[in-house]
Design a protein around this motif. Structure first.
Motif, mmCIF file in Angstrom:
data_model
loop_
_atom_site.group_PDB
_atom_site.id
_atom_site.type_symbol
_atom_site.label_atom_id
_atom_site.label_comp_id
_atom_site.label_asym_id
_atom_site.label_seq_id
_atom_site.Cartn_x
_atom_site.Cartn_y
_atom_site.Cartn_z
ATOM 1 N N THR A 65 24.295 5.116 29.031
ATOM 2 C CA THR A 65 22.975 4.605 29.756
ATOM 3 C C THR A 65 21.869 5.810 29.243
ATOM 4 O O THR A 65 22.132 6.896 28.783
ATOM 5 C CB THR A 65 23.003 4.917 31.352
ATOM 6 O OG1 THR A 65 23.220 6.212 31.613
ATOM 7 C CG2 THR A 65 24.129 3.955 31.866
ATOM 8 N N GLY B 298 20.182 1.505 34.616
ATOM 9 C CA GLY B 298 21.182 0.753 33.627
ATOM 10 C C GLY B 298 20.665 0.210 32.337
ATOM 11 O O GLY B 298 21.617 -0.233 31.429
ATOM 12 N N THR C 207 20.449 0.996 28.439
ATOM 13 C CA THR C 207 21.666 1.575 27.738
ATOM 14 C C THR C 207 20.856 2.222 26.537
ATOM 15 O O THR C 207 19.900 1.579 25.930
ATOM 16 C CB THR C 207 22.728 1.076 27.338
ATOM 17 O OG1 THR C 207 22.360 -0.122 26.845
ATOM 18 C CG2 THR C 207 23.389 0.647 28.682
#
Ligand SMILES: Cc1cc2nc3c(=O)[nH]c(=O)nc-3n(C[C@H](O)[C@H](O)[C@H](O)COP(=O)(O)OP(=O)(O)OC[C@H]3O[C@@H](n4cnc5c(N)ncnc54)[C@H](O)[C@@H]3O)c2cc1C
Length: 443
Positions: free
Chosen positions: A100, A55, A57
């Protein structure tokens, strides 16, 4: 006759990947046939794989990819990658500029796969030696070692460094060689292995106040029910990174000229002024998530995860566990706490190229590079040595980041091939037209 490369790229991360692309596009435009290769110590392409946290980024817009700011029509744009992967429309519907890191790593790997014939993976460059012709230093031999211990020697007229940083280990941990003390660069993989070997609760200290430290702290708290995480920071609070639009202009490629033209004193003060864009700062959304987590613990009357603020690790002792001796930066009071694992999210050093260049040190005029990232060498030397990612002092904060890759790679390629382009320009135009291939645009 021995093969002499036009240049050898040391390391194959985003910097030298961008250079490989810029070289190809430059060569196509001018009808050149450069002979280049890259030596990369990893067994295959990977971008900060130890920090590929689920997750997480990108901290820059995808428009700052390997090429777009130089050549928006390049085959190697992030948008063309999405198209080739069949995800362009879905990505548009994500409504984000910030993919991501997992996807960006895949983009970089996709781009790298086009240069498979030029890259020698699994080869660590260990040194260089000068080569002379009629008394002139005309080329450099690059020595590398492969995983099986074998060594290779390749010759080039130019060297381009793109080796990134070396994990920075604070003084308190120097000389400690224990798998329970690991640098953030080895977090993914390392933490899973330690947890697999350990049953029951695990006290983990994360040292550092930057983005990596905060990401690791949050990941530990999020993913592992048996981990009690402590974030140890010198300051009194986590501070937000500034990526507001006026400030962000310092990462524009055009800002490189602005900073390069300043006196050294002025540059230092500009770097200082904008340090809060990149160093010891955290993305505001992540700060809020961590605050929320700590608050929620208070609601439940728990204290599993904590921030240890105003603490500096002055000494560490490794035994059955790891004892950290912590100095309170506000009142100098010292105490100690015990942990099972310590993660050093303490950044990177950018001086490793000096070690590799030791074999030609006497031919270097000094540590500074020119505007095109080329080190000054003494008279009687035809070799070019280019540095990427370790010129923050002269070229600004963007030098260690991704923002300027598309433009910097062109500047380096143009500098290396300036003579070839000149001789191409002096050829009759009919010959040039036959050899020049127009830039390939994505369909
Ligand atoms: C977790 C993390 C996230 C980041 N996210 C961003 C971001 O979102 N935006 C941004 O702008 N910047 C970001 N950065 C900054 C980062 O420096 C750049 O993203 C980028 O990696 C720089 O590319 P590089 O090629 O110069 O260095 P690196 O990516 O470090 O690549 C250097 C390569 O050289 C190889 N190498 C080193 N020594 C040798 C040797 N002796 N012989 C052969 N090979 C060698 C290494 O194995 C490596 O593959 C991030 C950094 C980290 C750690």
């Amino acid at each position: 006759m021995e093969l002499v490369y036009d240049y050898i790229g040391i390391g194959f991360g985003p910097s030298n990947l961008a250079l490989a692309i810029a070289t190809q596009e430059h060569a196509q435009f001018y009808g050149l046939s450069p002979n280049v290769c890259f030596l990369e110590r990893k067994p295959g392409f990977n971008w900060h794989e130890g920090m590929l946290i689920d997750g997480s980024t990108m901290q820059i817009s995808f428009l700052k990819d390997l090429v777009t700011q130089r050549n928006p029509g390049s085959h190697f744009s992030f948008i063309n990658y999405l198209k080739e992967r069949g995800r362009l429309q879905d990505f548009i519907n994500l409504k984000t500029f910030f993919p991501t890191r997992e996807e960006y790593n895949d983009y970089l790997g996709w781009a790298a796969s086009h240069f498979a014939g030029q890259i020698h993976f699994g080869e660590q460059v260990i040194g260089v030696e000068p080569c002379f012709e009629d008394g002139r230093f005309v080329a450099v031999d690059v020595l590398s070692r492969s995983a099986d211990g074998g060594t290779s020697r390749r010759r080039a007229r130019n060297l381009v460094f793109g080796i990134g940083g070396v994990p920075q280990v604070p003084g308190a941990f120097e000389g400690i060689d224990d798998p329970r003390v690991l640098h953030s660069s080895a977090y993914r993989g390392g933490i899973e292995q330690l947890l697999a070997e350990h049953s029951g609760p695990l006290n983990v200290a994360v040292i550092g106040a930057g983005q990596s430290a905060a990401e690791i702290f949050e990941d530990l708290a999020n993913r592992f029910d048996n981990v009690n995480a402590s974030l140890v920071i010198r300051g009194s609070a986590l501070k937000p990174s500034d990526d507001s639009p006026f400030v962000n202009q310092i990462f524009n490629p055009s800002f490189t000229d602005t900073i390069f033209q300043q006196t050294q004193e002025r540059r230092e003060s500009m770097l200082q002024e904008f340090r809060n864009t990149n160093y010891s700062v955290v993305d505001p959304e992540l700060i809020e998530a961590i605050f929320q987590r700590i608050y929620q613990q208070k609601v439940r009357g728990e204290q599993r995860h904590q921030l240890l603020t105003q603490r500096e690790v002055v000494h560490a002792e490794v035994g059955d566990d790891i004892e950290l001796f912590l100095r309170n930066t506000a009142d100098d009071h010292q105490d100690s706490q015990r942990f099972d694992v310590v993660i050093l999210a303490t950044g990177y050093r950018r001086d490793y190229h000096h070690q590799i260049l030791a074999g030609i040190r006497e031919y270097l005029q000094g540590p500074e590079v020119d505007r095109n990232y080329r080190l000054s060498l003494r008279h009687g030397t035809d070799v070019g040595v280019y540095l990427q990612g370790c010129c923050e002092e002269s070229h600004g904060l963007s030098d260690t980041l991704l923002s300027v890759l598309a433009i910097r790679s062109r500047e380096v390629a143009e500098s290396i091939f300036a003579d070839s382009v000149e001789s191409c320009a002096s050829r009759p135009s009919s010959t040039r037209e036959r050899t020049a291939v127009p830039l390939k645009l994505a369909r």
